[in-house]
Structures are given as structure tokens and as C-alpha cells.
Design an enzyme around this catalytic site. Structure first.
Site, PDB file in Angstrom:
ATOM      1  N   ASP A  31      -6.122 -12.916   1.548  1.00  0.00           N
ATOM      2  CA  ASP A  31      -6.519 -11.435   1.844  1.00  0.00           C
ATOM      3  C   ASP A  31      -7.694 -11.457   2.915  1.00  0.00           C
ATOM      4  O   ASP A  31      -8.503 -12.418   3.023  1.00  0.00           O
ATOM      5  CB  ASP A  31      -7.037 -10.883   0.696  1.00  0.00           C
ATOM      6  CG  ASP A  31      -6.967  -9.168   0.699  1.00  0.00           C
ATOM      7  OD1 ASP A  31      -7.435  -8.812   1.547  1.00  0.00           O
ATOM      8  OD2 ASP A  31      -6.514  -8.641  -0.247  1.00  0.00           O
ATOM      9  N   ASN A  32      -7.588 -10.589   3.786  1.00  0.00           N
ATOM     10  CA  ASN A  32      -8.440 -10.473   4.729  1.00  0.00           C
ATOM     11  C   ASN A  32      -9.594  -9.472   4.509  1.00  0.00           C
ATOM     12  O   ASN A  32     -10.479  -9.122   5.461  1.00  0.00           O
ATOM     13  CB  ASN A  32      -7.767  -9.936   6.374  1.00  0.00           C
ATOM     14  CG  ASN A  32      -7.073  -8.568   6.348  1.00  0.00           C
ATOM     15  OD1 ASN A  32      -7.063  -8.049   5.324  1.00  0.00           O
ATOM     16  ND2 ASN A  32      -6.850  -8.282   7.477  1.00  0.00           N
ATOM     17  N   ASN A 119      -0.224  -4.131  11.380  1.00  0.00           N
ATOM     18  CA  ASN A 119      -0.520  -4.833  10.399  1.00  0.00           C
ATOM     19  C   ASN A 119       0.571  -4.784   9.421  1.00  0.00           C
ATOM     20  O   ASN A 119       1.121  -6.105   9.167  1.00  0.00           O
ATOM     21  CB  ASN A 119      -1.696  -4.027   9.464  1.00  0.00           C
ATOM     22  CG  ASN A 119      -1.991  -4.734   8.051  1.00  0.00           C
ATOM     23  OD1 ASN A 119      -2.829  -5.556   8.178  1.00  0.00           O
ATOM     24  ND2 ASN A 119      -1.427  -4.488   6.963  1.00  0.00           N
ATOM     25  N   THR A 145       8.556   0.596  -1.408  1.00  0.00           N
ATOM     26  CA  THR A 145       8.214   1.884  -1.898  1.00  0.00           C
ATOM     27  C   THR A 145       9.445   2.914  -1.976  1.00  0.00           C
ATOM     28  O   THR A 145      10.660   2.582  -1.250  1.00  0.00           O
ATOM     29  CB  THR A 145       7.261   2.570  -0.933  1.00  0.00           C
ATOM     30  OG1 THR A 145       7.146   3.903  -1.164  1.00  0.00           O
ATOM     31  CG2 THR A 145       7.814   2.826   0.705  1.00  0.00           C
ATOM     32  N   SER A 188       6.602   9.232   6.537  1.00  0.00           N
ATOM     33  CA  SER A 188       5.390   9.132   7.243  1.00  0.00           C
ATOM     34  C   SER A 188       5.359   7.586   8.059  1.00  0.00           C
ATOM     35  O   SER A 188       6.479   7.002   7.807  1.00  0.00           O
ATOM     36  CB  SER A 188       4.189   9.015   6.174  1.00  0.00           C
ATOM     37  OG  SER A 188       4.268   7.608   5.450  1.00  0.00           O
ATOM     38  N   TYR A 190       3.536   4.902   7.259  1.00  0.00           N
ATOM     39  CA  TYR A 190       3.431   4.143   6.384  1.00  0.00           C
ATOM     40  C   TYR A 190       5.040   3.927   5.837  1.00  0.00           C
ATOM     41  O   TYR A 190       5.465   2.943   5.675  1.00  0.00           O
ATOM     42  CB  TYR A 190       2.695   4.621   5.280  1.00  0.00           C
ATOM     43  CG  TYR A 190       3.017   3.897   3.851  1.00  0.00           C
ATOM     44  CD1 TYR A 190       2.603   2.670   3.659  1.00  0.00           C
ATOM     45  CD2 TYR A 190       3.456   4.720   2.840  1.00  0.00           C
ATOM     46  CE1 TYR A 190       2.803   1.921   2.577  1.00  0.00           C
ATOM     47  CE2 TYR A 190       3.681   3.962   1.484  1.00  0.00           C
ATOM     48  CZ  TYR A 190       3.538   2.851   1.750  1.00  0.00           C
ATOM     49  OH  TYR A 190       3.953   2.248   0.264  1.00  0.00           O
ATOM     50  N   HIS A 191       5.718   4.889   5.427  1.00  0.00           N
ATOM     51  CA  HIS A 191       6.936   4.830   4.835  1.00  0.00           C
ATOM     52  C   HIS A 191       8.123   4.162   5.804  1.00  0.00           C
ATOM     53  O   HIS A 191       8.976   3.345   5.491  1.00  0.00           O
ATOM     54  CB  HIS A 191       7.503   6.077   4.462  1.00  0.00           C
ATOM     55  CG  HIS A 191       6.956   6.683   3.223  1.00  0.00           C
ATOM     56  ND1 HIS A 191       6.173   7.722   3.429  1.00  0.00           N
ATOM     57  CD2 HIS A 191       6.999   6.168   1.974  1.00  0.00           C
ATOM     58  CE1 HIS A 191       5.453   7.981   1.969  1.00  0.00           C
ATOM     59  NE2 HIS A 191       6.128   7.176   1.250  1.00  0.00           N
ATOM     60  N   LYS A 194       7.857   0.595   6.003  1.00  0.00           N
ATOM     61  CA  LYS A 194       8.651  -0.214   4.818  1.00  0.00           C
ATOM     62  C   LYS A 194      10.130  -0.229   4.882  1.00  0.00           C
ATOM     63  O   LYS A 194      10.744  -1.012   4.563  1.00  0.00           O
ATOM     64  CB  LYS A 194       8.353   0.705   3.346  1.00  0.00           C
ATOM     65  CG  LYS A 194       6.886   0.858   2.832  1.00  0.00           C
ATOM     66  CD  LYS A 194       6.557  -0.740   2.591  1.00  0.00           C
ATOM     67  CE  LYS A 194       5.119  -0.607   2.127  1.00  0.00           C
ATOM     68  NZ  LYS A 194       4.786  -2.073   1.583  1.00  0.00           N
ATOM     69  N   GLN A 217       8.814   0.798  -5.100  1.00  0.00           N
ATOM     70  CA  GLN A 217       7.750   1.340  -6.192  1.00  0.00           C
ATOM     71  C   GLN A 217       7.831   2.779  -6.042  1.00  0.00           C
ATOM     72  O   GLN A 217       7.382   3.258  -4.937  1.00  0.00           O
ATOM     73  CB  GLN A 217       6.488   0.466  -5.995  1.00  0.00           C
ATOM     74  CG  GLN A 217       5.629   0.768  -7.228  1.00  0.00           C
ATOM     75  CD  GLN A 217       4.434  -0.138  -7.443  1.00  0.00           C
ATOM     76  OE1 GLN A 217       4.370  -1.003  -8.259  1.00  0.00           O
ATOM     77  NE2 GLN A 217       3.513  -0.211  -6.561  1.00  0.00           N
ATOM     78  N   VAL A 220       2.003   4.713  -8.459  1.00  0.00           N
ATOM     79  CA  VAL A 220       1.222   3.931  -9.215  1.00  0.00           C
ATOM     80  C   VAL A 220       0.257   4.961 -10.006  1.00  0.00           C
ATOM     81  O   VAL A 220      -0.744   5.446  -9.229  1.00  0.00           O
ATOM     82  CB  VAL A 220       0.693   2.697  -9.082  1.00  0.00           C
ATOM     83  CG1 VAL A 220       0.053   2.034 -10.085  1.00  0.00           C
ATOM     84  CG2 VAL A 220       1.450   1.776  -8.472  1.00  0.00           C
ATOM     85  N   GLU A 333       7.220  18.062   4.674  1.00  0.00           N
ATOM     86  CA  GLU A 333       8.379  17.741   3.552  1.00  0.00           C
ATOM     87  C   GLU A 333       9.119  19.006   3.216  1.00  0.00           C
ATOM     88  O   GLU A 333       8.422  19.888   3.314  1.00  0.00           O
ATOM     89  CB  GLU A 333       7.759  16.970   2.555  1.00  0.00           C
ATOM     90  CG  GLU A 333       6.578  17.461   1.732  1.00  0.00           C
ATOM     91  CD  GLU A 333       5.833  16.780   0.595  1.00  0.00           C
ATOM     92  OE1 GLU A 333       6.018  15.447   0.560  1.00  0.00           O
ATOM     93  OE2 GLU A 333       5.018  17.167   0.117  1.00  0.00           O
TER      94      GLU A 333
END
Length: 398
Positions: A31-32, A119, A145, A188, A190-191, A194, A217, A220, A333
């Protein structure tokens, strides 16, 4: 079995790492510590106080846990170090949690959009390249996701586990069947990363026979597992802010401090959910049941139930007496959506789903009440917007 847990200091990564160690695996966290740095940038901390990674690991050993090693490394930037680590440790499996995980944060600014892509995509591609260059047979277990499928209308169709069988018409009127990756519809940046991960896995599995299990996933909820409850220094993150807080945990925290539940739009958005205890169990099941050599990428829908946001808010209100507050939606959305999901694979492997019940809801509320004095109420509203027009609509709230 030697297992590297990339991003093992994070919300899902930490309980996963200690669970795998408890199951007898030789675990190395890589991990960073970028999630801790993002806390500093945002000026907000986890509701639960998080010990340093070294104190966490010391507490784990002091409470009888199998030793876990830690390596500070940025897999998106430090390719040579990553390759060297694979060659020296020779893991059987790599659990890949080392991605910026929040959709709102990924939409916050051009800087966070670019960081999320740099990233997430570079990290995944570096890992795949390093495995190929190392010549090692390493099974990747990746935390994806459900959001790759999108949250538009699926017209009542069940979302399969990764692959869709379609009929392809030919000019002569004949048809043939083909199994393809389920069409993606990211909501998004982020999505979107993925969905790019998914294509990278598809290619390197086809070209270099890399073994991959991609866990799509759901959202959570919950905070701790039995293992992270052993010692206060082992406590897991509890994010409540508008960028990183997940919807159900946010509702439960808001109820705990007497803050009206923030329901965005109609609340008709349907989402898939999974408790943190089930999340770590799914990773363990994936590691213990790897794909065979030459098998295509395995894709599991890692969720246990689906709920509309408004129904969740009403359930939390019924349990806690909290009030509801409908706010403009910062996301672009559908007002409402269906979400019917096939999740048989993990259940057939032995997952016993933890379902939404009043006792577990109360457990999260108790955690939130315990640390309520750490809450910065000004950080609760969701202020990261998807478009300029939504930013204008949210202006009175901001």
C-alpha cells in the site's frame, strides 16, 4: 499460500488482509497509504479513529494473529519495485484493492478525475505486465464493482455474472450464438476505470493466460468483522462524508447523531449491497477456488441483496426514529432503475449471505454513536457533482 493484498490498508482491504491471515495464509500488505493522504487533502477523517498501519499490524500480532508484513509501494508508479516484489515473494495470489474507490471523489474536479484514471488503470496494467514479465503463475483476485453494468433500466432482465449470451444475425438470415462480456454503462469516472480494468483482464487472460477472478461488488455496509473487533487499534474505517461515505452507513451515522437522512432525488435508485463480513468471505472463497489454467476470466457478482435508496432510508427511520430530507441529486443518473442480479456462483461456493436486519443496523448505529464527537457535520452533504447544472441545483445546499 502466499498472498499479496494490494491496498490492504483500506476499508475493504484491511479486514480482508486479517481474514486471510487468520485463515492461515502468509499475507503481505502492499500500500502507498494514499487513502490516508486523501483524508488530509479533503480535511476529513474516518469516524472511527484509525491507528497507523504499523500499530495495526503490531496489534494484530499481539492479539494472536499470524504475522502480516507491510511493503510501502505505489503500484501505479513503481513498476520496477512491483516486479521485484513479485519475484522475491512469489505469491500464489494477488488481491487487488489498490484503486481509488469513490465515485463522488472521482467526479470532484478535473484533478480527481485524472488521478482516478492514472491510479486505477495504470495500477491494474502495471500488475498485469509485471506478472507476465515475472513468468509466475499468479491468480489475480480483483475488487470490481456492480457499477460496470450501469444503473439504467435493464427492463427487468437479470444481470448475469459477467457474460451475456447473444444471437448474432448474419446477412443470409442465419444466426449464431456468442458469449460476450455484458455491455458496460459506467456512471462516473471511477466506474469507467473499472470497465477498463475488465477489458485489460480480458486481453491479458486471452493473450498471456493470466488467471483472474473479477468480483463485481455491491455497496459495502457495516464497519467491523469479528477479527477487527479484537482490539481498538484494529478497528476498520467508517467513512461518512459526501465523497467516501457509502449510502447505508451514511444513513446510519446520520440517524445516530440526529441528522436528517440525506435522500437524493426521489430515492428510487436501486443499488446492490453486501455486508463487510460477506465481502471478506467472498475474497477468501475466490482465493480458495481459483480458475484453472486457460480458463477465461471468472466474474462473480459480489452482492447479497438489492434495495431502493428510499426503502433503506425508511427502514433506518423506522429503526431509529430519524427524519428524512430529500435533496437534489448530485449524480447524472436515472430517477429510478431496476436491478435484478444473479449471484449464484459465490453462494454455490459456500457464501452464507448476511442480510439486512435490525440487529446489524443497530450495531452500526452504536459504532457511530460511540464516535459521534469525531463527526464534522459540515462534511456530511454530498457536494461533488457530475455536471455544472447539478452544481447549480445543489448551490443552496452547499
Amino acid at each position: 499460500m502466499k498472498v499479496l493484498v494490494l491496498g490492504g490498508d483500506g476499508f475493504c482491504g484491511w479486514p480482508c488482509a486479517v481474514n486471510l491471515a487468520d485463515a492461515g495464509h502468509d499475507v503481505v500488505i502492499v500500500d502507498n497509504l494514499s487513502r490516508r493522504k486523501i483524508d488530509i487533502d479533503l480535511g476529513v477523517e474516518s469516524l472511527t479513529p484509525i491507528a497507523t498501519i504499523h500499530d495495526r499490524l503490531r496489534a494484530w500480532e499481539e492479539t494472536g494473529g499470524r504475522p502480516i508484513h507491510f511493503v510501502a509501494l505505489d503500484i501505479a508508479q513503481d513498476y520496477d519495485l512491483l516486479l521485484g516484489l513479485l519475484r522475491s515473494e512469489r505469491p500464489s495470489a494477488v488481491v487487488h484493492f489498490a484503486e481509488q474507490r469513490a465515485a463522488p471523489y472521482s467526479m470532484k474536479s478535473s484533478a480527481t478525475k485524472r488521478y482516478t484514471v492514472d491510479n486505477n488503470v495504470n495500477g491494474t496494467h502495471n500488475l498485469l505486465c509485471a506478472i507476465v514479465e515475472s513468468g509466475l503463475d499468479i491468480h489475480i483476485v480483483h475488487l470490481g464493482t456492480m457499477g460496470v453494468y450501469g444503473y439504467g433500466s435493464h427492463r427487468g432482465a437479470t444481470i448475469p455474472e459477467g457474460y451475456l449470451t447473444v444471437e448474432v444475425p448474419q446477412p443470409d438470415g442465419s444466426r449464431f450464438q456468442e458469449k460476450i462480456l455484458h455491455p458496460t454503462d459506467p456512471g462516473s469516472v471511477y466506474h469507467m476505470t473499472k470497465t477498463l480494468d475488465q477489458l485489460l483482464f480480458f486481453y491479458y487472460n486471452k493473450n498471456d493466460s493470466i488467471r483472474v477472478t473479477d468480483l463485481h461488488q455491491g455497496i459495502v455496509w457495516g464497519t467491523n468483522t469479528d477479527l477487527t473487533d479484537r482490539d481498538p487499534r484494529l478497528v476498520n474505517r467508517f467513512d461518512y462524508d459526501g465523497d467516501y461515505g457509502t449510502v447505508l452507513n451514511r444513513f446510519l451515522m446520520q440517524a445516530a447523531i440526529g441528522y436528517p437522512l440525506t435522500v437524493h432525488g426521489t430515492g428510487g435508485q436501486t443499488r446492490a449491497f453486501i455486508h463487510i463480513r460477506d465481502s471478506v468471505k467472498c475474497v477468501e472463497l475466490a482465493i480458495d477456488n481459483p480458475p484453472a489454467a486457460g480458463e477465461k476470466v471468472r466474474i462473480y457478482n459480489q452482492m447479497t441483496e438489492s434495495h431502493k435508496v428510499k426503502d433503506l432510508a425508511e427502514k433506518v427511520a423506522a429503526v431509529t426514529g430519524a427524519k428524512l430530507n430529500h435533496l437534489p441529486n448530485p449524480r447524472k443518473e436515472a430517477i429510478e432503475n431496476d436491478l435484478i442480479v444473479d449471484n449464484r456462483c459465490l453462494i454455490e461456493l459456500g457464501l452464507k449471505p448476511t442480510t439486512l436486519d435490525d440487529g446489524l443496523l443497530g450495531e452500526v448505529v452504536d459504532v457511530a454513536r460511540r464516535w459521534a464527537d469525531r463527526c464534522d457535520r459540515s462534511r456530511i452533504p454530498c457536494v461533488s457533482t457530475w455536471t455544472h447544472s447539478q452544481a447549480v441545483a445543489l448551490q443552496p445546499v452547499i
